[in-house]
Design an enzyme around this catalytic site. Structure first.
Site, PDB file in Angstrom:
ATOM      1  N   ARG A 299      -7.268  -0.463   3.935  1.00 11.99           N
ATOM      2  CA  ARG A 299      -7.368  -0.719   5.356  1.00 11.99           C
ATOM      3  C   ARG A 299      -6.854   0.535   6.031  1.00 11.99           C
ATOM      4  O   ARG A 299      -5.942   1.193   5.509  1.00 11.99           O
ATOM      5  CB  ARG A 299      -6.434  -1.873   5.757  1.00 11.99           C
ATOM      6  CG  ARG A 299      -7.021  -3.232   5.627  1.00 11.99           C
ATOM      7  CD  ARG A 299      -6.113  -4.301   6.226  1.00 11.99           C
ATOM      8  NE  ARG A 299      -4.726  -4.198   5.812  1.00 11.99           N
ATOM      9  CZ  ARG A 299      -3.753  -3.734   6.570  1.00 11.99           C
ATOM     10  NH1 ARG A 299      -3.991  -3.312   7.809  1.00 11.99           N
ATOM     11  NH2 ARG A 299      -2.523  -3.682   6.125  1.00 11.99           N
ATOM     12  N   LEU A 402      -2.578  -4.439  -3.671  1.00 12.66           N
ATOM     13  CA  LEU A 402      -3.487  -5.113  -4.598  1.00 12.66           C
ATOM     14  C   LEU A 402      -4.625  -4.218  -5.050  1.00 12.66           C
ATOM     15  O   LEU A 402      -5.235  -4.469  -6.086  1.00 12.66           O
ATOM     16  CB  LEU A 402      -4.032  -6.383  -3.951  1.00 12.66           C
ATOM     17  CG  LEU A 402      -2.965  -7.440  -3.662  1.00 12.66           C
ATOM     18  CD1 LEU A 402      -3.577  -8.659  -3.001  1.00 12.66           C
ATOM     19  CD2 LEU A 402      -2.243  -7.852  -4.940  1.00 12.66           C
ATOM     20  N   ASP A 520      19.479 -27.835 -26.266  1.00 12.38           N
ATOM     21  CA  ASP A 520      19.962 -26.460 -26.290  1.00 12.38           C
ATOM     22  C   ASP A 520      21.133 -26.431 -27.283  1.00 12.38           C
ATOM     23  O   ASP A 520      21.679 -27.488 -27.645  1.00 12.38           O
ATOM     24  CB  ASP A 520      20.398 -26.094 -24.857  1.00 12.38           C
ATOM     25  CG  ASP A 520      21.069 -24.749 -24.796  1.00 12.38           C
ATOM     26  OD1 ASP A 520      20.527 -23.797 -25.377  1.00 12.38           O
ATOM     27  OD2 ASP A 520      22.144 -24.653 -24.175  1.00 12.38           O
TER      28      ASP A 520
HETATM   29  P1  ADQ Z   1      -2.648  -5.185   2.656  1.00 10.72           P
HETATM   30  O1  ADQ Z   1      -1.755  -4.277   3.395  1.00 10.72           O
HETATM   31  O2  ADQ Z   1      -3.892  -5.575   3.331  1.00 10.72           O
HETATM   32  O3  ADQ Z   1      -1.848  -6.507   2.182  1.00 10.72           O
HETATM   33  P2  ADQ Z   1      -3.530  -4.549  -0.165  1.00 10.72           P
HETATM   34  O4  ADQ Z   1      -2.672  -5.393  -0.986  1.00 10.72           O
HETATM   35  O5  ADQ Z   1      -3.660  -3.195  -0.771  1.00 10.72           O
HETATM   36  O6  ADQ Z   1      -2.960  -4.362   1.293  1.00 10.72           O
HETATM   37  O7  ADQ Z   1      -5.052  -5.028  -0.025  1.00 10.72           O
HETATM   38  C1  ADQ Z   1      -5.457  -6.281   0.287  1.00 10.72           C
HETATM   39  C2  ADQ Z   1      -6.963  -6.523  -0.003  1.00 10.72           C
HETATM   40  O8  ADQ Z   1      -7.835  -5.867   0.918  1.00 10.72           O
HETATM   41  C3  ADQ Z   1      -7.431  -6.111  -1.374  1.00 10.72           C
HETATM   42  O9  ADQ Z   1      -8.049  -7.227  -1.929  1.00 10.72           O
HETATM   43  C4  ADQ Z   1      -8.445  -4.993  -1.141  1.00 10.72           C
HETATM   44  O10 ADQ Z   1      -9.526  -5.018  -2.037  1.00 10.72           O
HETATM   45  C5  ADQ Z   1      -8.932  -5.263   0.249  1.00 10.72           C
HETATM   46  N1  ADQ Z   1      -9.295  -4.001   0.885  1.00 10.72           N
HETATM   47  C6  ADQ Z   1      -8.446  -3.062   1.333  1.00 10.72           C
HETATM   48  N2  ADQ Z   1      -9.140  -2.037   1.854  1.00 10.72           N
HETATM   49  C7  ADQ Z   1     -10.434  -2.330   1.722  1.00 10.72           C
HETATM   50  C8  ADQ Z   1     -11.637  -1.652   2.069  1.00 10.72           C
HETATM   51  N3  ADQ Z   1     -11.610  -0.461   2.639  1.00 10.72           N
HETATM   52  N4  ADQ Z   1     -12.807  -2.249   1.805  1.00 10.72           N
HETATM   53  C9  ADQ Z   1     -12.832  -3.445   1.218  1.00 10.72           C
HETATM   54  N5  ADQ Z   1     -11.745  -4.124   0.869  1.00 10.72           N
HETATM   55  C10 ADQ Z   1     -10.555  -3.578   1.113  1.00 10.72           C
HETATM   56  C11 ADQ Z   1      -0.531  -7.032   2.368  1.00 10.72           C
HETATM   57  C12 ADQ Z   1       0.622  -6.116   1.980  1.00 10.72           C
HETATM   58  C13 ADQ Z   1       0.465  -5.650   0.553  1.00 10.72           C
HETATM   59  C14 ADQ Z   1       0.340  -6.845  -0.385  1.00 10.72           C
HETATM   60  C15 ADQ Z   1      -0.689  -7.842   0.124  1.00 10.72           C
HETATM   61  C16 ADQ Z   1      -0.648  -9.142  -0.662  1.00 10.72           C
HETATM   62  O11 ADQ Z   1       0.684  -5.005   2.861  1.00 10.72           O
HETATM   63  O12 ADQ Z   1       1.556  -4.821   0.167  1.00 10.72           O
HETATM   64  O13 ADQ Z   1      -0.031  -6.381  -1.660  1.00 10.72           O
HETATM   65  O14 ADQ Z   1      -0.465  -8.175   1.488  1.00 10.72           O
HETATM   66  O15 ADQ Z   1       0.613  -9.699  -0.625  1.00 10.72           O
END
Ligand code: ADQ
Length: 767
Positions: A299, A402, A520
């Protein structure tokens, strides 16, 4: 064959029987939108919805979320309910309506311009406006009111994320009967950063979250920073070691649960024909061709370190001209929160930087960066993950990330390299990634070059290790961990009674079923001894175990020690011995995680030896190596030396992450394989394995234990067996307690006696 998902959902249902499930999140799992074709239903992307929706479909219940779609209001009934999924309704989606100004002040205001930057330690971007705060409290109030309305008595309510920090307290005020669980998906900042939030707001945030019964963070680090903030801000009792906060008469348990992804679903997707077709389509694009490919998937958020990454790519190309025309970086970007200035500025900056780099290095029709801001189908993204030689995750701060895990899940050919920021939560588990620091431009640029030249064998070795870890720690494991922790809390709410007050009930319960005794050893059958080898079963204990056995009852000894060792110490044949907290069974049948534990044997041995060598000068310290695990006993160590022992052990364990973890017991440090297994799972597996899925109708399990690790078993058997804690120090999930091993022996004698003798004992055993 039963899938991982089905298996896990069954386990979740079993852990929380007869309780309504309620999920509360800002985002909804199904959005109704108006389009030219009429109303369409969309499922928003994101791992959380993808994981919780199947669970809700299986268990039923209510999902409460903000109705943000343009046709959402038309799709619901008068109570704002719509049954979903639309094609095969399984549960209720209850929409809440947030007035536009509340959305503005809460979602675009406090949540994303105050809390998000605060928690990611980007204080310069935080705006703590009072109107934002008021909007946030109001949005939470609306969610809380809907939850209080929808939840049945005693429901399991699972709230998600930073949009809902004050709701738990609001809900508790109206509905103290509910079991409230909150999961915080982003980091928790250190106190010096957190205190930049105005006092009234930061207090209310902490107090709000402490309305929950169980509060989860991704990492232990965040759990600790949260507890530190509570200790400094509020007049609360904080037990950092056990993760308890007692505040205004309510206890919140704070734990860490690293989130993951649906590995099985990614595996299926990435091997699908559609994905393979997409791989060919990507390769057919002239920008890619047969070049080496690195990817970034994010994102467009300032926490993801995208400008830092672009600078590193620029430097890499300048330093390694060999890669000009032979390399392409694909940046898949998803524009996000574009109504907020900082996000718009970031997007402009990223696009400008990409244009500059492309102009600077581009030649003969080749450009180093392919920028894809438009959305693409899941198979197209999976194809990118699979074909990439390198994936770059360069977060400046990230709860988990993720994308890193998705890349690993999609690397079925095992040739790619993950470049992972040490500042992302995922780095704690993905120890085989190539580490980068996004602020170190030179090091970052060199890491890209290094990743592209790593020999295939080395890449495979790293990728395999990460894939094996991920396979065992997927989203279902995460859900089960959260639910298991919640089920232990439920059990804890039931008052623990002394077992001898209730023998009549046991008499009735056992009438039509045979007993399976799980016992245990240390602290249960024998008193805790000064040294591990000094604990030996007495003749009395042996005699009663033999009598139980000959009376046709199954006796399983469940211990943290090695199975072979515990068998020697108990000294009775014909019992089942489960060692290493259920990882091994001294019989032909082995639990499903045994092979994984075996693979860690060598590492465990090396770690034990290292601890031994480093702490050889500490009098009284005993390092007990137990094949698949180790225990460091410091019962006899001088108090002043204990902090050093803990520090040294913790530092050494760090070198064996993520596969080996450290747990604290009663004056002992337990080093265990980090596998999705505990005494609770072991006991359930054994019951099912031995007596079939309907074991509840056939046998009555009785579990007696004294240790923290036994709490997992108490939670697993809650409502389905007799659970007994010996000398519990704090609240326990066991329904009953006994004072000491002498009382345990009395109880076992009572069980072993014939019915007539038990009656004659007038239900009170006598030593
Ligand atoms: P996010 O900050 O949104 O989540 P992340 O965990 O990396 O960050 O991604 C979430 C989802 O969005 C993933 O499934 C990824 O595939 C999808 N995604 C991201 N960019 C994309 C793109 N350009 N095109 C298509 N799909 C995209 C928040 C927290 C994280 C934490 C998650 C879950 O910031 O640290 O891992 O929640 O708890």
């Amino acid at each position: 064959m039963i899938t991982r998902r089905e298996q896990s959902i069954n386990a979740i249902i079993a852990r929380l029987p007869d309780r309504q499930h309620v999920v509360v999140s800002n985002r909804e799992p199904y959005v109704h939108k108006r389009s030219r074709r009429g109303t369409v239903v969309e499922r928003p992307p994101g791992g959380l919805v993808a994981a919780l929706d199947p669970m809700m479909q299986a268990v039923g219940g209510v999902w409460i979320a903000w109705g943000s779609g343009s046709a959402d209001r038309e799709a619901v009934d008068a109570g704002a309910h719509v049954r979903v999924p639309p094609e095969d309704p399984r549960y209720v989606l209850r929409r809440v309506w947030l007035p536009p100004d509340v959305v503005e002040r809460s979602y675009y205001g406090f949540a994303n311009q105050a809390l998000w930057p605060l928690c990611h330690m980007a204080v310069d971007k935080a705006r703590f406006r009072r109107s934002y705060w008021q909007g946030y409290v109001e949005a939470n109030r609306i969610f809380a009111a809907a939850t209080a309305e929808e939840a049945a008595s005693g429901a399991f309510v699972w709230m998600q994320d930073y949009h809902l920090a004050v709701a738990p307290r609001q809900i508790r005020a109206a509905r103290p009967d509910l079991l409230l669980v909150h999961f915080w998906h982003i980091p928790w900042p250190v106190w010096d950063v957190f205190r930049t939030c105005p006092e009234a707001q930061r207090r209310a945030l902490l107090e709000g979250l402490l309305g929950s019964d169980l509060l989860g963070f991704h990492l232990d680090r965040f759990r600790q920073t949260f507890l530190e903030c509570v200790a400094r801000e509020l007049d609360a009792e904080v037990d950092v070691e056990n993760g308890f906060v007692d505040y205004h008469g309510h206890r919140t348990t704070v734990r860490s649960f690293p989130i993951s992804i649906d590995v099985e679903a990614f595996d299926t997707l990435v091997r699908s024909r559609e994905t393979v077709r997409w791989m060919a389509r990507w390769r057919a694009r002239p920008e890619i061709g047969d070049r080496r490919v690195a990817i970034g998937v994010d994102r467009l958020d300032y926490t993801k370190g995208i400008p830092e990454r672009l600078r590193a790519i620029d430097r890499f190309l300048r330093r390694h001209p060999y890669y000009l025309e032979r390399f392409v970086f694909v940046q898949k970007a998803a524009p996000s929160r574009t109504r907020i200035t900082a996000y718009r500025q970031l997007q402009e900056r990223v696009e400008r930087m990409i244009a500059e780099i492309n102009t600077r290095h581009g030649r003969n029709g080749w450009r180093p960066i392919l920028y894809i801001p438009e959305s693409i189908p899941p198979a197209a993204l999976a194809a990118l993950y699979r074909l990439a030689d390198v994936a770059v995750v360069s977060s400046l701060q990230d709860g988990m990330n993720l994308v890193a895990k998705e890349f690993i899940a999609c690397q079925v050919d095992e040739h790619g390299v993950l470049l992972l920021s040490e500042l992302a939560g995922a780095a704690e588990e993905m120890a085989h990634a190539v580490r980068i620091n996004p602020y170190d431009e030179e090091g970052f640029a060199e890491a890209i070059a290094q990743a592209l030249t790593l020999p295939l064998e080395e890449r495979r070795r790293r990728m395999r290790a990460m894939r094996a870890y991920l396979a065992a720690h997927d989203i279902f494991w995460w859900m089960e961990e959260v639910v298991a922790a919640a089920s232990r809390l439920i059990a804890r709410r039931v008052e623990t009674r002394h077992l001898f007050e209730d023998l009549e009930r046991i008499e009735v319960a056992r009438r039509d079923r045979s007993l399976v005794l799980f016992l245990d050893f240390d602290g249960t059958l024998v008193p805790i001894a000064p040294t591990p080898d000094a604990a030996v079963a007495t003749l009395d204990v042996q005699a009663v175990l033999r009598r139980l056995r000959s009376g046709g009852h199954e006796v399983v000894i469940v211990s943290g020690r090695a199975a072979s060792r515990i068998q020697t110490l108990v000294g009775v044949d014909d019992l089942v011995y489960m060692g290493n907290h259920g990882l091994e069974v001294q019989s032909g049948d082995q639990p499903p995680v045994r092979a994984a534990a075996e693979r860690l044997r060598g590492q465990m041995q090396a770690l034990s030896e290292a601890i031994h060598a480093r702490l050889a000068d500490v009098p009284g310290l005993a390092v007990e190596h137990k094949d698949l695990s180790s225990s460091v006993h410091y019962r006899q160590v001088d108090r002043t030396q204990v902090p050093r022992v803990r520090q040294v052990v913790s530092n050494l364990v760090d070198q064996y992450r993520p596969w080996i973890t450290l747990l604290r017991g009663k004056e002992v440090l337990e080093l265990r394989p980090n596998l999705p297994w505990d005494k609770g799972r072991a006991v359930l597996w054994w019951l099912e394995h031995r007596f079939g899925p309907q074991w509840v109708d056939r046998v009555l399990p009785v579990y007696v234990g004294d240790d923290r690790t036994d709490e997992d078993a108490f939670g697993a058997l809650a409502g389905r067996g007799i659970t007994v804690a010996v000398a519990p120090e704090g609240p326990t999930a066991a329904a009953y307690s006994l004072r000491d091993p002498a009382e345990v022996l009395d109880f076992l004698r009572w069980l072993a006696a014939g019915e007539a003798a038990r009656q004659a004992a007038q239900t009170v055993p006598i030593s």
